[in-house]
Motif scaffolding. Structure first.
Motif, mmCIF file in Angstrom:
data_model
loop_
_atom_site.group_PDB
_atom_site.id
_atom_site.type_symbol
_atom_site.label_atom_id
_atom_site.label_comp_id
_atom_site.label_asym_id
_atom_site.label_seq_id
_atom_site.Cartn_x
_atom_site.Cartn_y
_atom_site.Cartn_z
ATOM 1 N N TRP A 82 0.876 -1.179 0.000
ATOM 2 C CA TRP A 82 0.000 0.000 0.000
ATOM 3 C C TRP A 82 0.901 1.213 0.000
ATOM 4 O O TRP A 82 1.748 1.373 0.883
ATOM 5 N N THR A 83 0.745 2.092 -0.982
ATOM 6 C CA THR A 83 1.628 3.251 -1.087
ATOM 7 C C THR A 83 0.840 4.479 -1.505
ATOM 8 O O THR A 83 -0.002 4.415 -2.399
ATOM 9 N N LEU A 84 1.161 5.599 -0.864
ATOM 10 C CA LEU A 84 0.629 6.897 -1.266
ATOM 11 C C LEU A 84 1.808 7.818 -1.537
ATOM 12 O O LEU A 84 2.670 8.012 -0.677
ATOM 13 N N GLY A 130 -4.988 12.771 0.443
ATOM 14 C CA GLY A 130 -4.232 13.614 1.356
ATOM 15 C C GLY A 130 -3.749 12.850 2.561
ATOM 16 O O GLY A 130 -3.966 11.637 2.694
ATOM 17 N N VAL A 131 -3.076 13.569 3.458
ATOM 18 C CA VAL A 131 -2.558 12.997 4.702
ATOM 19 C C VAL A 131 -2.750 14.028 5.811
ATOM 20 O O VAL A 131 -2.492 15.223 5.614
ATOM 21 N N VAL A 132 -3.191 13.559 6.965
ATOM 22 C CA VAL A 132 -3.280 14.367 8.175
ATOM 23 C C VAL A 132 -2.409 13.697 9.228
ATOM 24 O O VAL A 132 -2.494 12.475 9.439
ATOM 25 N N ALA A 133 -1.562 14.491 9.903
ATOM 26 C CA ALA A 133 -0.618 13.916 10.857
ATOM 27 C C ALA A 133 -1.288 13.441 12.138
ATOM 28 O O ALA A 133 -0.903 12.421 12.710
ATOM 29 N N LYS A 134 -2.308 14.205 12.639
ATOM 30 C CA LYS A 134 -2.929 13.850 13.907
ATOM 31 C C LYS A 134 -4.383 14.299 13.907
ATOM 32 O O LYS A 134 -4.625 15.484 13.690
ATOM 33 N N PRO A 135 -5.332 13.388 14.160
ATOM 34 C CA PRO A 135 -5.134 11.937 14.194
ATOM 35 C C PRO A 135 -4.739 11.440 12.809
ATOM 36 O O PRO A 135 -5.289 11.896 11.794
ATOM 37 N N PHE A 136 -3.788 10.505 12.764
ATOM 38 C CA PHE A 136 -3.180 10.146 11.483
ATOM 39 C C PHE A 136 -4.190 9.519 10.531
ATOM 40 O O PHE A 136 -4.957 8.635 10.894
ATOM 41 N N SER A 137 -4.162 10.009 9.291
ATOM 42 C CA SER A 137 -4.976 9.435 8.228
ATOM 43 C C SER A 137 -4.328 9.748 6.893
ATOM 44 O O SER A 137 -3.942 10.892 6.640
ATOM 45 N N ALA A 138 -4.172 8.733 6.053
ATOM 46 C CA ALA A 138 -3.676 8.896 4.689
ATOM 47 C C ALA A 138 -4.655 8.185 3.770
ATOM 48 O O ALA A 138 -5.050 7.050 4.032
ATOM 49 N N TRP A 139 -5.057 8.845 2.665
ATOM 50 C CA TRP A 139 -6.096 8.256 1.837
ATOM 51 C C TRP A 139 -5.972 8.740 0.392
ATOM 52 O O TRP A 139 -5.416 9.793 0.096
#
Length: 357
Positions: A82-84, A130-139
């Motif tokens: 799985w890669t973003l 996108g990616v959010v550092a906290k709470p962590f989410s990458a999608w």
């Protein structure tokens, strides 16, 4: 990549032309071009968590890259990726269609008989990726790597990982059993003798459980996974044409990350030995020795799929074998990546990525 992931960071707007030649490989996402206008890695910068789990939009390219060696209850082996990737047209962020951030996702499942691959592409600024550092989410679309950590723990300590495509999918839970590991000189990872570099850390201690969805049905799996986080703006020198990258889980509990960037000479190598409790030792230049043992015809080209990997100073000498010779990522920029097993001075499993062949 780790170093492995660097060349696969991308520029969507020029993708068709960039895939046309080896020269394009160097120019892809600015790999061999000047980093003018973008930040460049400097030694001595400490990591800042959880912020560094998120995007660094002043750098040209970045990725969140996970590979998993998996096993069914009957002992059958599988691999999952799985890669973003994030690539920037300019060193800034903006909302809506004015965002210069471009995103690409890769997902794959490897069996001994098949290699399933899917790709997603998105423009930034519109919420599709996108990616959010906290709470962590990458999608990207409905593919997601999501933090499920307890308060006070590292944001990557507990993750859920999902991806779906026409022929395959997976739903995995990951729990870190060891610490985050800086690669190179406390996270400053050189990629050439001329000074190209990246910031690079890993989480190589995930225990995995979950399920794969394949054409024959769902399969419960357990195993080990390795996450690489890396960002840079100019990670390749102009004479470098590709690399061979290894992430190895030794049966002793130790880990090894090693790569060679190929050029007209002996290439540039780097490696990190990681103890079972997570203490990294960057190895001296040229400590890693790799040589092809067997090639296979893959996607119309001869590719070395079996390797001898040595670190003479540590008595480490193993030969790797792929789960599937044909683990070809038939994506916009194609490359080989798949699960491997190795035997010799120690045994274990891991992943191999090869680009530029």
């Amino acid at each position: 990549m780790s170093v492995r992931s660097i060349a696969i960071a991308f520029a969507v707007t020029t993708m068709a032309s960039l895939c046309a030649s080896q020269a394009a490989y160097q120019g892809f996402a600015g790999l061999g071009s000047a980093a003018e206008g973008f930040s460049v890695p400097q030694p001595g910068r400490p990591f800042r968590f959880p912020a560094d789990h998120g995007p660094h939009t002043d750098f040209r390219i970045e990725w969140w890259y996970l590979t998993a060696n998996l096993e069914a209850p009957d002992g059958t082996q599988y691999g999952a990726q799985w890669t973003l990737f994030r690539s920037a047209l300019a060193p800034r962020e903006a909302t809506g269609w004015s965002s210069p951030q471009l995103w690409m996702g890769h997902a794959a499942v490897t069996t001994s008989e098949d290699h399933f691959v899917a790709e997603r592409i998105s423009r930034g600024g519109v919420g599709q990726a996108g990616v959010v550092a906290k709470p962590f989410s990458a999608w990207i679309d409905d593919w997601q790597m999501k933090g499920r950590t307890t308060p006070g723990a590292d944001q990557l300590a507990e993750l859920s990982l999902t991806a779906t495509a026409d022929e395959f999918g997976y739903d995995l839970r990951l729990s870190a059993t060891g610490p985050l590991v800086p690669q190179g000189d406390n996270g400053y990872s050189l990629k050439s003798a001329k000074g190209q570099a990246s910031y690079y850390y890993s989480q190589p201690f995930y225990a995995v459980s979950g399920s794969l969805s394949l054409p024959d049905g769902d399969i419960a799996v357990t195993g080990k996974a390795w996450l690489d986080r890396e960002w840079s703006s100019q990670p390749l020198a102009e004479d470098q044409t590709g690399w061979d990258w290894f992430s190895l889980h030794l049966d002793t509990g130790e880990k090894l990350m090693g790569f060679r960037l190929r050029d007209e000479g002996e290439g540039f190598t780097s490696a990190t030995w990681i103890t079972a409790d997570g203490r990294p030792t960057p190895l001296p230049a040229a400590a890693l020795k790799i040589a092809p043992v067997r090639t296979a015809k893959v996607a119309g080209r001869q590719i070395p799929v079996s390797w001898n990997v040595r670190i003479p100073s540590r008595g480490f000498d193993v030969t790797t074998q792929p789960l599937n010779d044909q683990a070809w990522m038939s994506t916009s920029v194609p490359y080989w990546e798949g699960p491997i097993a190795f035997e010799g001075s120690v045994s274990g499993r891991g992943y191999l990525e090869m680009t530029g062949y």
